[in-house]
Design a protein around this motif. Structure first.
Motif, short mmCIF file in Angstrom:
data_model
loop_
_atom_site.label_atom_id
_atom_site.label_comp_id
_atom_site.label_asym_id
_atom_site.label_seq_id
_atom_site.Cartn_x
_atom_site.Cartn_y
_atom_site.Cartn_z
N GLU A 1 35.32 -28.96 45.26
CA GLU A 1 36.46 -28.63 46.12
C GLU A 1 37.66 -29.54 45.89
OE1 GLU A 1 35.23 -28.58 50.17
OE2 GLU A 1 33.98 -26.79 49.95
N ALA A 2 37.42 -30.74 45.36
CA ALA A 2 38.49 -31.70 45.02
C ALA A 2 39.38 -32.04 46.20
CB ALA A 2 39.31 -31.19 43.85
N PRO A 3 38.83 -32.52 47.34
CA PRO A 3 39.70 -33.02 48.41
C PRO A 3 40.39 -34.32 48.00
CG PRO A 3 37.42 -33.51 48.92
CD PRO A 3 37.40 -32.67 47.67
N TYR A 4 39.85 -34.98 46.98
CA TYR A 4 40.47 -36.17 46.38
C TYR A 4 40.03 -36.25 44.93
CZ TYR A 4 36.04 -37.63 48.51
OH TYR A 4 34.73 -37.67 48.94
N ARG A 5 40.89 -36.82 44.11
CA ARG A 5 40.63 -36.99 42.69
C ARG A 5 41.07 -38.40 42.29
NH1 ARG A 5 43.76 -32.96 44.06
NH2 ARG A 5 43.18 -30.79 43.78
N ASN A 6 40.71 -38.82 41.10
CA ASN A 6 41.22 -40.08 40.59
C ASN A 6 42.75 -40.00 40.50
OD1 ASN A 6 38.54 -40.59 40.25
ND2 ASN A 6 38.74 -41.44 38.20
N GLY A 7 43.41 -41.01 41.04
CA GLY A 7 44.87 -41.02 41.05
C GLY A 7 45.50 -40.52 42.33
N ASP A 8 44.71 -39.90 43.22
CA ASP A 8 45.25 -39.44 44.51
C ASP A 8 45.41 -40.62 45.47
OD1 ASP A 8 45.40 -36.87 43.66
OD2 ASP A 8 43.74 -36.12 44.88
N TRP A 9 46.41 -40.50 46.35
CA TRP A 9 46.58 -41.48 47.44
C TRP A 9 46.07 -40.83 48.72
CZ3 TRP A 9 48.39 -46.49 47.11
CH2 TRP A 9 48.86 -46.89 45.84
N VAL A 10 44.99 -41.37 49.27
CA VAL A 10 44.33 -40.74 50.41
C VAL A 10 44.16 -41.75 51.55
CG1 VAL A 10 43.09 -39.15 48.90
CG2 VAL A 10 41.99 -41.29 49.59
#
Length: 275
Positions: free
Chosen positions: A119-128
């Motif tokens: 689902e990719a709610p977060y990935r490498n490089g995201d600011w969460v």
């Protein structure tokens, strides 16, 4: 009865001779080399790219690791277990039952990790932001993700939070990330002049992404007027420099125009004196 159990076990497992053990060792070694290589090579290459290509390449790291692990497992199982339908059902059922009871939370995090990759709610490089912790995602593992906060702290968060908490993703796999600079002004001022001045401050920033919109939002408060200057930096990693630049130069421009900033009215009452 013991003979029957022994016969069932003998039908379940294949003969582990020297050749089979050698094959298993080769499979494990190849999988380990591939995982280490992808985890080092892809981030190294991604950090030399910019924009969407960097984020797409970083997002491949956990996906490739999952493919390698599943592939190694599929290669190893037929060499250990006699490949029949009954044997596979028995082994996988026993394995799932053991994980369910002994490692319930861990297994839940693993399942959530697979869901997170899909689902990719977060990935490498995201600011969460998860549970009040904000930072850049640097690693998405099978059980947990790692993020680095603005204070340069490495925080590990289990994927289990995916089931029970809200996840705020500031850029969602994109280099665009909105930044906000707040200004609190005395109510007696020229609002049109403030809007124009803050627009000019954003347009003259060296960090501004010119292909993204700029917005100034005003809101009346009991103590005065709050202005929020919203714009996008060229790269998400520039967000704190960009916000600082907007704040410092915006404050200087408003002072140059003679605008008074709102004063806080929440000072504590003086303590009573003895007498």
């Amino acid at each position: 009865m013991e003979k029957a159990v022994d016969q069932n076990l003998s039908r379940l497992f294949a003969d582990l001779d020297t050749g089979v053990l050698l094959d298993l060792g080769i499979i494990l070694a190849v999988a380990a080399v591939l995982i280490v290589s992808t985890q080092k090579a892809l981030p190294w290459l991604a950090n030399r790219l910019r924009g969407r290509r960097r984020y797409l390449l970083l997002a491949l790291v956990p996906l490739l690791r999952l493919i390698i692990i599943v592939g190694a497992f599929l290669f190893m199982v037929p060499k250990i277990i006699e490949p029949s339908f009954q044997n596979m059902v028995a082994v996988l059922g026993s394995l799932g039952l053991a994980l369910g009871f002994a490692l319930k939370d861990y297994a839940s995090s693993l399942v959530a990790g697979i869901v997170a990759i899909g689902e990719a709610p977060y990935r490498n490089g995201d600011w969460v932001e998860i549970d009040g912790i904000y930072g850049e995602v640097t690693h998405v593992g099978m059980r947990a993700l790692s993020l680095v906060t603005p204070d340069d702290n490495l925080v590990t968060i289990p994927h289990l939070k995916l089931w029970s908490g809200a996840i705020s993703n500031a850029n969602n796999g994109s280099p665009q990330l909105q930044c906000t600079a707040d200004f609190h002004l005395h109510p007696a001022h020229d609002a049109a002049g403030v809007l124009a001045a803050l627009q000019d401050v954003a347009l003259t920033s060296p960090y501004l992404a010119f292909d993204q919109p700029i917005a100034v939002v005003a809101q009346e408060q009991p103590w005065g007027t709050r202005y929020r200057l919203r714009a996008y930096p060229i790269d998400a990693r520039q967000q704190f420099r960009f916000t600082t630049d907007l704040t410092v130069r915006g404050k200087a421009e408003l002072r140059r125009l003679g605008i008074t900033f709102a004063a806080s009215s929440t000072a504590p009452d003086p303590e009573p004196t003895a007498g």
